[in-house]
Design a protein around this motif. Structure first.
Motif, PDB file in Angstrom:
ATOM      1  N   ASP A 106       0.700  -1.045   0.117  1.00  8.87           N
ATOM      2  CA  ASP A 106       0.070  -0.003   0.092  1.00  8.87           C
ATOM      3  C   ASP A 106       0.881   1.295  -0.016  1.00  8.87           C
ATOM      4  O   ASP A 106       2.167   1.079  -0.386  1.00  8.87           O
ATOM      5  CB  ASP A 106      -1.030  -0.088   1.248  1.00  8.87           C
ATOM      6  CG  ASP A 106      -0.154  -0.052   2.559  1.00  8.87           C
ATOM      7  OD1 ASP A 106       0.637   0.482   2.711  1.00  8.87           O
ATOM      8  OD2 ASP A 106      -0.863  -0.746   3.389  1.00  8.87           O
ATOM      9  N   LYS A 107       0.304   2.245   0.363  1.00 10.08           N
ATOM     10  CA  LYS A 107       1.093   3.575   0.336  1.00 10.08           C
ATOM     11  C   LYS A 107       2.136   3.664   1.284  1.00 10.08           C
ATOM     12  O   LYS A 107       3.162   4.654   1.114  1.00 10.08           O
ATOM     13  CB  LYS A 107       0.087   4.818   0.300  1.00 10.08           C
ATOM     14  CG  LYS A 107      -0.708   4.931  -0.893  1.00 10.08           C
ATOM     15  CD  LYS A 107      -1.492   6.293  -0.732  1.00 10.08           C
ATOM     16  CE  LYS A 107      -2.394   6.199  -1.942  1.00 10.08           C
ATOM     17  NZ  LYS A 107      -3.321   7.592  -1.820  1.00 10.08           N
ATOM     18  N   THR A 108       2.315   3.105   2.532  1.00  2.00           N
ATOM     19  CA  THR A 108       3.140   3.063   3.550  1.00  2.00           C
ATOM     20  C   THR A 108       4.014   2.043   3.813  1.00  2.00           C
ATOM     21  O   THR A 108       4.830   1.848   4.243  1.00  2.00           O
ATOM     22  CB  THR A 108       2.504   3.606   4.761  1.00  2.00           C
ATOM     23  OG1 THR A 108       1.322   2.707   5.112  1.00  2.00           O
ATOM     24  CG2 THR A 108       1.851   5.062   4.518  1.00  2.00           C
ATOM     25  N   LYS A 109       3.330   0.794   3.391  1.00  2.00           N
ATOM     26  CA  LYS A 109       3.954  -0.482   4.013  1.00  2.00           C
ATOM     27  C   LYS A 109       3.909  -1.471   2.476  1.00  2.00           C
ATOM     28  O   LYS A 109       2.888  -1.489   1.844  1.00  2.00           O
ATOM     29  CB  LYS A 109       3.187  -1.379   5.020  1.00  2.00           C
ATOM     30  CG  LYS A 109       3.343  -0.484   6.373  1.00  2.00           C
ATOM     31  CD  LYS A 109       4.388  -0.739   7.101  1.00  2.00           C
ATOM     32  CE  LYS A 109       4.345   0.052   8.292  1.00  2.00           C
ATOM     33  NZ  LYS A 109       5.882   0.026   9.117  1.00  2.00           N
ATOM     34  N   SER A 110       5.031  -2.232   2.398  1.00  2.00           N
ATOM     35  CA  SER A 110       4.898  -3.163   1.330  1.00  2.00           C
ATOM     36  C   SER A 110       5.726  -4.591   2.016  1.00  2.00           C
ATOM     37  O   SER A 110       6.823  -4.225   2.765  1.00  2.00           O
ATOM     38  CB  SER A 110       5.888  -2.676   0.052  1.00  2.00           C
ATOM     39  OG  SER A 110       5.215  -1.615  -0.535  1.00  2.00           O
ATOM     40  N   LYS A 111       5.276  -5.669   1.646  1.00  2.00           N
ATOM     41  CA  LYS A 111       5.959  -6.613   1.945  1.00  2.00           C
ATOM     42  C   LYS A 111       5.971  -7.805   0.659  1.00  2.00           C
ATOM     43  O   LYS A 111       5.142  -8.196   0.150  1.00  2.00           O
ATOM     44  CB  LYS A 111       5.284  -7.436   3.152  1.00  2.00           C
ATOM     45  CG  LYS A 111       6.001  -8.761   3.642  1.00  2.00           C
ATOM     46  CD  LYS A 111       5.289  -9.409   4.734  1.00  2.00           C
ATOM     47  CE  LYS A 111       5.355  -8.483   5.970  1.00  2.00           C
ATOM     48  NZ  LYS A 111       4.609  -9.342   7.178  1.00  2.00           N
ATOM     49  N   LEU A 112       7.259  -8.262   0.142  1.00  3.55           N
ATOM     50  CA  LEU A 112       7.302  -9.116  -0.842  1.00  3.55           C
ATOM     51  C   LEU A 112       7.476 -10.537   0.012  1.00  3.55           C
ATOM     52  O   LEU A 112       8.752 -10.518   0.736  1.00  3.55           O
ATOM     53  CB  LEU A 112       8.508  -8.890  -1.515  1.00  3.55           C
ATOM     54  CG  LEU A 112       8.708  -9.824  -2.834  1.00  3.55           C
ATOM     55  CD1 LEU A 112       7.554  -9.768  -3.706  1.00  3.55           C
ATOM     56  CD2 LEU A 112      10.119  -9.405  -3.620  1.00  3.55           C
ATOM     57  N   VAL A 113       6.839 -11.606  -0.249  1.00  7.83           N
ATOM     58  CA  VAL A 113       7.176 -12.982   0.272  1.00  7.83           C
ATOM     59  C   VAL A 113       7.512 -13.819  -0.670  1.00  7.83           C
ATOM     60  O   VAL A 113       6.398 -14.129  -1.584  1.00  7.83           O
ATOM     61  CB  VAL A 113       5.757 -13.440   1.010  1.00  7.83           C
ATOM     62  CG1 VAL A 113       5.988 -14.596   1.864  1.00  7.83           C
ATOM     63  CG2 VAL A 113       5.675 -12.214   2.189  1.00  7.83           C
ATOM     64  N   LEU A 114       8.471 -14.472  -0.720  1.00  6.03           N
ATOM     65  CA  LEU A 114       9.032 -15.558  -2.006  1.00  6.03           C
ATOM     66  C   LEU A 114       8.789 -16.924  -1.176  1.00  6.03           C
ATOM     67  O   LEU A 114       9.486 -17.149   0.101  1.00  6.03           O
ATOM     68  CB  LEU A 114      10.532 -15.044  -2.386  1.00  6.03           C
ATOM     69  CG  LEU A 114      10.488 -14.030  -2.970  1.00  6.03           C
ATOM     70  CD1 LEU A 114      12.107 -13.590  -3.055  1.00  6.03           C
ATOM     71  CD2 LEU A 114       9.991 -13.923  -4.254  1.00  6.03           C
ATOM     72  N   ASN A 115       8.013 -17.627  -1.739  1.00  4.70           N
ATOM     73  CA  ASN A 115       7.852 -19.092  -0.882  1.00  4.70           C
ATOM     74  C   ASN A 115       8.543 -20.048  -1.473  1.00  4.70           C
ATOM     75  O   ASN A 115       8.323 -20.227  -2.772  1.00  4.70           O
ATOM     76  CB  ASN A 115       6.175 -19.339  -0.974  1.00  4.70           C
ATOM     77  CG  ASN A 115       5.492 -18.391  -0.010  1.00  4.70           C
ATOM     78  OD1 ASN A 115       5.085 -18.327   1.005  1.00  4.70           O
ATOM     79  ND2 ASN A 115       5.120 -17.080  -0.777  1.00  4.70           N
ATOM     80  N   TYR A 116       9.263 -20.892  -1.051  1.00  2.00           N
ATOM     81  CA  TYR A 116       9.856 -22.010  -1.129  1.00  2.00           C
ATOM     82  C   TYR A 116       9.615 -23.264  -0.662  1.00  2.00           C
ATOM     83  O   TYR A 116       8.940 -23.329   0.258  1.00  2.00           O
ATOM     84  CB  TYR A 116      11.263 -21.870  -1.431  1.00  2.00           C
ATOM     85  CG  TYR A 116      11.860 -20.360  -1.887  1.00  2.00           C
ATOM     86  CD1 TYR A 116      12.244 -20.359  -3.032  1.00  2.00           C
ATOM     87  CD2 TYR A 116      12.087 -19.329  -1.259  1.00  2.00           C
ATOM     88  CE1 TYR A 116      12.642 -19.136  -3.795  1.00  2.00           C
ATOM     89  CE2 TYR A 116      12.524 -18.103  -1.509  1.00  2.00           C
ATOM     90  CZ  TYR A 116      12.720 -18.063  -3.024  1.00  2.00           C
ATOM     91  OH  TYR A 116      13.357 -16.939  -3.439  1.00  2.00           O
ATOM     92  N   ALA A 117      10.009 -24.417  -1.262  1.00  5.68           N
ATOM     93  CA  ALA A 117       9.909 -25.741  -0.575  1.00  5.68           C
ATOM     94  C   ALA A 117      11.053 -26.406  -0.625  1.00  5.68           C
ATOM     95  O   ALA A 117      12.037 -26.175  -1.376  1.00  5.68           O
ATOM     96  CB  ALA A 117       8.915 -26.632  -1.465  1.00  5.68           C
TER      97      ALA A 117
END
Length: 474
Positions: free
Chosen positions: A317-328
């Motif tokens: 959003d305008k103040t928070k960002s989170k990139l989550v890369l999921n692996y196995a």
């Protein structure tokens, strides 16, 4: 024949003197493995002249350190470093208006600066591996950290003549039919040099200026356009057309990626719009087991043709960002997540918005390891952030959240990382703010409240009358 110190600037133009020396040197030995280095001081600031090396001599890392040490021991310790992506002798001989054709020179601001300096130093042939460590050498001698800048930011800062500062201005170099000609780029770079020196003059602070490059442009000419475009990731914002050239080079880089099959960035979309971009040449995580490090390369599972990493849990959003890369199946863990948590806010002293990479998290089988990054990894909110090396070891930019955090049993290494969590336009990175070690915002006022000052405030803006902080970086 040797070049002698001083260059007799009263009777011969500075650029012509440079060209004469460069032409002499170019006649002996190969020149596609060296870069020139030019050093001068502000108008009216005398320092003892140093004799350049004899013709054909290539200045190595140790000798370069000696030249710099002698200049800074007696000269101004506010250093302005113009660091071009690529530069060779031929750039001066071809575009310097040699042999009286001054109107054809693309270096009028450099020429004027050298003519006004009492003791410039010209090193026509510096081994380019040595030029790559010039920032580290200056950092050691000045005992301060580099501050990567652009002219607009410099105009807002107030320098202190009694305290050293290392201001780095990255300059591009483009070759190839689809890019701006080398002459146009060099002319634009000279314009940036002129802007910076003009701002420094208004501050009335003595300074030492250095102009050199990371690689030789002659050697670069034999490389593919794709290789040159990789350097475009490190462009900084500057005024007017220079900023637009940065955008154009980034777009061209994207086109070349599609043509040549270079891995595209990871994209996270909120609805139909891309709001996070992430790219790295290599991603490696490691865990300490039984006194030995076990490493795992995440790159093949993140980038590549047909590779689409699972981004479940990502938000923006305008103040928070989170990139989550999921692996196995990473290092024995059936579930593994690599998380980049970012935020942006307005900071009072710098009077602008900045985004920070607050944390890099490893989440595995119900356990979370957290590395803090906000004290070292940030950029203006409209920039992307780019760094050749982001690690939790060996000059770490990422540090475990606490002495008891599971992150102490892990290490992370990201090579040639570029990330943008805000103000993404289309599918392209904005111009990049290159990494540098800055003073932590909390240290500036003795607190840990980043909201008080914020990133990029190693030197205070002109309207703030507080004294700059000059303690250790780490």
């Amino acid at each position: 024949m040797a070049l002698t110190g001083g260059l007799r600037l009263c009777s011969i133009s500075a650029v012509y003197a440079i060209l004469l020396g460069l032409l002499i040197i170019s006649g002996s030995g190969t020149c596609d493995e060296q870069v020139p280095l030019i050093l001068w001081t502000a108008e009216g600031i005398p320092i003892p002249s140093q004799s350049p090396p004899a013709a054909g001599h290539i200045v190595g890392q140790q000798q370069l350190a000696s030249y710099l040490e002698k200049a800074l021991n007696v000269g101004p310790r506010n250093v302005v470093l113009f660091l071009q992506d690529k530069m060779s002798i031929e750039d001066f001989t071809m575009y310097g208006g040699a042999f009286g054709n001054k109107q054809d020179s693309v270096f009028p601001n450099l020429e004027e600066a050298l003519m006004s300096s009492s003791s410039p130093l010209v090193l026509p042939a510096v081994a380019w591996p040595a030029s790559n460590v010039v920032i580290g050498q200056l950092q050691d001698q000045l005992e301060t950290s580099p501050l990567y800048m652009d002219p607009e930011t410099l105009s807002q800062l107030r320098l202190n003549a009694s305290s050293p500062a290392l201001l780095v201005f990255r300059l591009p170099y483009g070759i190839g039919a689809d890019l701006m000609s080398a002459k146009e780029v060099l002319s634009g770079n000279d314009g940036v040099i002129g802007q910076v020196l003009s701002i420094m003059k208004t501050q009335s602070v003595p300074y030492t200026a250095i102009y050199t490059a990371l690689q030789p442009s002659r050697e670069a000419a034999s490389l593919s356009v794709e290789s040159d475009l990789g350097g475009g990731r490190s462009l900084l914002q500057t005024r007017g057309g220079y900023r637009e050239r940065g955008r154009q080079r980034e777009k061209q880089r994207r086109i070349e990626e599609e043509k040549t099959g270079i891995d595209s960035p990871v994209e996270f979309k909120e609805g139909e719009n891309v709001c996070i971009l992430f790219w790295a040449k290599r991603l490696v995580v490691g865990i300490l087991r039984n006194g030995q490090w076990e490493d795992h390369d995440l790159t093949p599972s993140t980038f590549g043709k047909g590779v689409k990493p699972e981004l479940h849990g990502s938000i923006c959003d305008k103040t928070k960002s989170k990139l989550v890369l999921n692996y196995a199946s990473v290092l024995g863990h059936s579930s593994f997540k690599l998380i980049f948590a970012m935020s942006q806010r307005h900071y009072k002293v710098s009077a602008r918005r900045w985004f920070t990479l607050d944390a890099v998290e490893l989440e595995y089988d119900g356990t979370k390891a957290t590395f803090n990054g906000s004290r070292n990894i940030y950029a203006p909110a409209e920039y992307s952030y780019r760094c050749e090396s982001v690690t939790s070891f060996r000059w770490p930019l990422l540090v475990p959240r606490s002495s008891k955090d599971p992150a102490n049993q892990w290490k992370v290494s990201f090579e040639d990382l570029q990330i943008q969590g805000f103000n993404v336009t289309g599918r392209e990175f904005s111009y990049a703010s290159d990494c540098a070690g800055f003073f932590s915002p909390g240290n500036l006022d003795g607190s840990d409240d980043q909201s008080a000052h914020g990133p990029g405030t190693y030197l205070w803006p002109a309207h703030d009358h507080a004294a700059p902080y000059h303690g250790p970086l780490r």
